[in-house]
Each structure stands twice: as C-alpha cells, then as structure tokens.
Design a protein around this motif. Sequence first.
Motif, PDB file in Angstrom:
ATOM      1  N   ASP A  13       0.831  -1.212   0.000  1.00  0.00           N
ATOM      2  CA  ASP A  13       0.000   0.000   0.000  1.00  0.00           C
ATOM      3  C   ASP A  13       0.859   1.254   0.000  1.00  0.00           C
ATOM      4  OD1 ASP A  13      -2.266  -1.534   0.044  1.00  0.00           O
ATOM      5  OD2 ASP A  13      -2.659  -1.271   2.182  1.00  0.00           O
ATOM      6  N   GLY A  14       0.653   2.068  -1.031  1.00  0.00           N
ATOM      7  CA  GLY A  14       1.339   3.349  -1.101  1.00  0.00           C
ATOM      8  C   GLY A  14       2.743   3.323  -1.664  1.00  0.00           C
ATOM      9  N   ILE A  40       0.855   6.487  -9.605  1.00  0.00           N
ATOM     10  CA  ILE A  40       0.425   7.601  -8.760  1.00  0.00           C
ATOM     11  C   ILE A  40      -1.102   7.646  -8.684  1.00  0.00           C
ATOM     12  CG2 ILE A  40       0.445  10.117  -8.504  1.00  0.00           C
ATOM     13  CD1 ILE A  40       3.304  10.023  -9.792  1.00  0.00           C
ATOM     14  N   GLU A  41      -1.767   7.399  -9.806  1.00  0.00           N
ATOM     15  CA  GLU A  41      -3.231   7.373  -9.809  1.00  0.00           C
ATOM     16  C   GLU A  41      -3.776   6.186  -9.021  1.00  0.00           C
ATOM     17  OE1 GLU A  41      -4.347   7.633 -13.934  1.00  0.00           O
ATOM     18  OE2 GLU A  41      -4.021   9.801 -13.976  1.00  0.00           O
ATOM     19  N   ASP A  42      -2.974   5.121  -8.875  1.00  0.00           N
ATOM     20  CA  ASP A  42      -3.359   3.958  -8.067  1.00  0.00           C
ATOM     21  C   ASP A  42      -2.989   4.160  -6.597  1.00  0.00           C
ATOM     22  OD1 ASP A  42      -4.416   2.652 -10.246  1.00  0.00           O
ATOM     23  OD2 ASP A  42      -2.673   1.365 -10.571  1.00  0.00           O
ATOM     24  N   ASP A  43      -2.717   5.410  -6.229  1.00  0.00           N
ATOM     25  CA  ASP A  43      -2.438   5.821  -4.845  1.00  0.00           C
ATOM     26  C   ASP A  43      -1.052   5.488  -4.329  1.00  0.00           C
ATOM     27  OD1 ASP A  43      -4.930   7.079  -4.557  1.00  0.00           O
ATOM     28  OD2 ASP A  43      -5.885   5.181  -4.011  1.00  0.00           O
ATOM     29  N   VAL A  45       2.243   6.648  -3.033  1.00  0.00           N
ATOM     30  CA  VAL A  45       2.731   7.893  -2.451  1.00  0.00           C
ATOM     31  C   VAL A  45       4.248   7.958  -2.585  1.00  0.00           C
ATOM     32  CG1 VAL A  45       2.854   9.281  -0.350  1.00  0.00           C
ATOM     33  CG2 VAL A  45       0.781   7.984  -0.859  1.00  0.00           C
ATOM     34  N   ARG A  75       1.598  15.120  -2.961  1.00  0.00           N
ATOM     35  CA  ARG A  75       0.946  14.140  -2.084  1.00  0.00           C
ATOM     36  C   ARG A  75       1.800  13.842  -0.856  1.00  0.00           C
ATOM     37  NH1 ARG A  75      -2.124   9.823  -5.352  1.00  0.00           N
ATOM     38  NH2 ARG A  75      -2.934  11.020  -7.069  1.00  0.00           N
TER      39      ARG A  75
END
Length: 114
Positions: A13-14, A40-43, A45, A75
């Motif tokens: 995640d991230g 980046i669009e898939d989150d 960070v 972000r």
Amino acid sequence: MTDFSSERSMVHDGLGLIKLTGEVDLYTAPRFKDDLVALIEDDAVDVVIDLSGVTFIDSTALGVIISGVKRLHERDGRLRIVAASRPVVRILDITGLDKVLTVFDTSEAAFAGL
C-alpha cells in the motif's frame, strides 16, 4: 540496441516500483510516463524507479522523472532512484540531478525505510 521494457508494480500500500531496462529516450519515455502516472493514480505515495538495467537515458526521460517528483511532492510522497550503470550515474551527475534526486546503488537500499 537493448530492448526497452517498463514494468510497474505496487509493492505494498502506497509504495510503487517501476523497473526500466534498455534505452529510455524520446521514443520509449511515453511508456515510462504512462506507468509512473498509473502508479500515482493507483495511490502510490512513494515510488522507486529502478534504472539499474538502463543503458541510456535522455532528457525526455529525465523530464518524466522530474514530473514524477512534482506529482509525488503534492501528495507528500517521495521518489527514489536506483542507478547502478555508469551511463545513468554519469548523466545524473552531469545534469546535477544527483543533488536533487535521492539516488541509491541498489533497490534494497532504496526500499529501506519506506
């Protein structure tokens, strides 16, 4: 000429990873950019871009990297570079990007602390 490839994955995640091989130039940079934007669009960070298999990189590809840095900073994220090959390390040094980007010798070092 070395075949170009761009592989993106979400490590956890991230945290995203892009592994590039071959020549990253005017012709191949759009695919690299698509993969970076998609992460980046898939989150993602934080993103690690592994250039250890890259034999040549031009200003178009460097522009993609700088664009990624800006998007991630918005972000509160980070972009880390793995650069082991002499041609890539040299271009980062010549352009001064080695002072602006966080550059590591190995992917293990780049992932440490993320």
